[in-house]
Design an enzyme around this catalytic site. Structure first.
Site, PDB file in Angstrom:
ATOM      1  CG  ASP A 184      34.134  21.283 -46.566  1.00 20.23           C
ATOM      2  OD1 ASP A 184      34.668  20.970 -45.485  1.00 20.23           O
ATOM      3  OD2 ASP A 184      34.456  20.780 -47.653  1.00 20.23           O
ATOM      4  CG  HIS A 225      37.925  19.563 -46.132  1.00 19.87           C
ATOM      5  ND1 HIS A 225      36.771  19.459 -46.877  1.00 19.87           N
ATOM      6  CD2 HIS A 225      38.786  18.673 -46.668  1.00 19.87           C
ATOM      7  CE1 HIS A 225      36.927  18.542 -47.802  1.00 19.87           C
ATOM      8  NE2 HIS A 225      38.142  18.039 -47.708  1.00 19.87           N
ATOM      9  CB  SER A 401      39.218  17.494 -50.745  1.00 22.33           C
ATOM     10  OG  SER A 401      38.446  16.745 -49.869  1.00 22.33           O
TER      11      SER A 401
END
Length: 650
Positions: A184, A225, A401
């Protein structure tokens, strides 16, 4: 070894099929994939790079012949190829070939723009900025908001609709000695809820080429994220900070590779092949742009990295690749995403806390199962509660996600229960233990269906929501499934026309390679490699029906896709819906147009190759799990079906 070379043989077809359909102008980077004429050591590769004005970044895929070079004087993104630099490399006596790397876009699943973050999703302060004193047993302040772990009806949810993680914990499985890599934008490994579970040795920053995958700061929290995904898996339990991870005693590794203007094949391949001796699971919550018109997937080196991972990772048991199915909503189809639709990855879709599909969920026949990503709209704290940047927490994480890391956490529990599970074992366990529970499509377009082997599936949710308790129960006594084979069932070539008024129906009659070494009797994955074009690609809809009368929607309508030139070129549409079926007989491909417009549409199908993947022996008849005594369990049902089938000689 035979299994490896069989996979490589198939890989040649897969790589050839992925001719990517980029609408944007090509961008070239300052990276080169260099292949030497013979094996060379690091120092030699460094010397060769240096004398040609390059930097040697790292070897590729553990090879002594393939390397990643970078030129510091070439712009990291330019419109033209650097022909001179490529030519100089090829003239070097030790170099066989050199390919400048194209740059392309990869998008995080579920990220919301700055305005949304500032207005709605400000991260909340964690209760304690630092871990409590040693010996403290404070509860995690956000645990009651983690409805995906324990759903008691929070935020309008359905009680009991969760991952059933507490059942696995009660049996002593918490993810000990399992490492999941977060591929990520980095991980805040200094976060007090993650620090103790961070595996520094297995981590790397492929954006900065160093060992510190810390997120790059931005005002809009864009790079939160990876940290949010990490907390879902491995946030510590009972430390008074944020919530708790699904596998709270497991380790997480940070592979920072997403935070850059353009992705390259070399960065993806390096990430997916990084430390397979230390990393058990690779979790990816990103993919091609979710705009409903992109058809894209892994390039050559990345495909080879994944195949190498499932064949050699975890000491030959196979690395586990978990993929978020996508956030393109009903206007997209995740079978056009070559990562989520790969048979070597486990594609995970999401559901809301009341069992419905989220508005952003994509559907496709390659999805294996689902977890959770959001609560009901309008409810406070309805998102996924997890860790956030700089020692903070959030209750606003969402999108698929959020779904993929939850699945990775469940798989970490299963691997702790049985360290001998192969990558295919994990997929079988997923099919057998996932539950329909309260999952339903509110539009009623996609109903639950029973396939020919007695397994219930849904086009949106795959085989259902993961059940950690049942998965560890089945995993601990699981016997490794038989060897996997692939059979080319047949190919149809020609110019087959279809239009708005006349659909196309083709069929392949196969014996499943009966009597050959690669005979397939019990299916796992089924691929249809298709080449076609049409006046409007997004209006093409394709169905595949198996000999046991299971119909898979392998391509749904994508209203945003107005392509009328590229079409699909040997694109591998994949379905898991015929899992455990017998493949022998007639497979029917049905191609039609589905459009709200009255405009006349036409198209041509030029090739359809049907590829069957599965086993010769039943993977279930030898299983002795106590779950078999539950006559309603999927394992018991499909085992009885296979035992009856075995009475007939294959």
């Amino acid at each position: 070894m035979a299994r490896f070379f069989a996979a490589i043989g198939l890989l040649n077809l897969v790589i050839f099929s992925t001719s990517f359909l980029a609408a944007e102008e090509e961008v070239m980077t300052n990276s080169w994939h260099v292949i030497f004429k013979r094996d060379v050591d690091h120092q030699t590769a460094h010397d060769v790079a240096n004398r040609n004005g390059f930097l040697m970044i790292m070897p590729m895929l553990g090879s002594k012949r393939e390397y990643h070079f970078m030129h510091p004087q070439v712009k990291s993104n330019r419109k033209k190829r650097s022909i001179r630099h490529t030519k100089n490399l090829k003239l070097d006596p030790l170099i066989a070939t050199a390919v400048q790397q194209a740059g392309y876009k990869r998008s995080k699943r579920g990220f919301k723009p700055l305005k949304s973050l500032l207005d709605e999703e400000k991260p909340i302060e964690s209760i304690n900025a630092f871990p409590p004193k040693k010996g403290s047993n404070e509860e995690d302040p956000l645990f009651d908001k983690e409805w995906y772990i324990k759903n008691t009806g929070q935020a309008g949810g359905v009680p009991g609709l969760d991952l059933n993680a507490e059942a696995a914990w009660a049996k002593g499985y918490t993810g000990k000695n399992i490492t999941t890599a977060i591929m990520d934008d980095g991980v805040d490994y200094m976060h007090p809820d993650l620090f103790d579970n961070f595996n520094a040795e297995a981590s790397f920053d492929f954006s900065s080429n160093d060992n510190f995958p810390y997120p790059r700061y931005t005002d809009d929290w864009f790079n939160s994220h990876g940290t949010r995904c990490a907390g879902e898996i491995a946030a510590k339990r009972n430390n008074g900070i944020c919530g708790v991870g699904v596998a709270y005693n497991s380790k997480i590794a940070g592979l920072r590779m997403l935070d850059q203007p353009y992705m390259t094949d070399l960065i993806e391949a390096s990430s997916m092949s990084h430390r397979p001796d230390l990393i058990d699971i690779y979790s990816a919550s990103w993919g091609p742009t979710d705009d409903g018109k992109t058809v894209d997937g892994p390039r050559n080196a990345t495909m080879r990295a994944i195949v190498k991972g499932v064949n050699e990772g975890r000491n030959g048991l196979g690395s586990i690749y978990v993929w978020a199915s996508g956030d393109g909503g009903p206007s997209d189809d995740c079978n056009c995403d070559g990562y989520a639709a790969s048979m070597w990855t486990i594609s995970i879709n999401s559901a809301t806390n009341d069992g419905r599909t989220a508005s952003y969920d994509e559907s496709c026949s390659s999805t294996l199962a689902s977890t959770f990503s959001n609560g009901k709209p309008g409810y406070k704290d309805a998102g996924v509660a997890t860790t956030d940047l700089y020692g903070k927490c959030t209750t606003k994480h969402s999108g698929t996600s959020a779904a993929a890391p939850e699945a990775a956490g469940v798989f970490a529990l299963a691997l702790e229960a049985n360290r001998k599970l192969t990558w295919r074992d994990v997929q079988h366990l997923t099919v057998l233990t996932s539950k329909r529970n309260h999952l339903e499509d509110p539009t009623a377009h996609h109903q639950w269906t029973m396939n020919g082997a007695g397994l219930e599936f849904n086009h949106l949710f795959g085989y259902g929501v993961l059940d950690a308790g049942d998965m560890v129960d089945l995993a601990k006594d699981w016997k490794t499934v038989p060897e996997r084979f692939h059979c080319t069932a047949g190919t149809v070539k020609g110019v087959y026309k279809f239009d708005s008024k006349n659909a196309l129906k083709l069929q392949i009659d196969t014996d499943g390679c009966r009597g050959k070494k690669n005979q397939v009797n019990y299916l796992e994955h089924v691929q249809s490699f298709i080449t076609l074009n049409s006046t409007r690609r997004g209006d093409v809809t394709i169905y595949l029906t198996s000999p046991m009368n299971t119909t898979s929607l392998i391509l749904s309508r994508r209203p945003n896709d107005d392509d009328n030139k590229d079409g699909f070129n040997k694109w591998p549409f994949m379905t898991t819906h015929s899992w455990a079926e017998n493949p022998r007989g007639k497979w029917i491909l049905f191609v039609t147009f589905s459009s709200e417009s009255e405009e006349f549409q036409s198209g041509n199908l030029f090739e359809w190759t049907l590829m069957l993947h599965g086993t010769q022996k039943s993977p279930y008849t030898s299983q002795t799990s106590p779950l078999i005594h539950n006559t309603k369990s999927k394992l018991a049902l499909v085992k009885r079906q296979h035992e009856r089938a075995a009475e007939f000689q294959f």
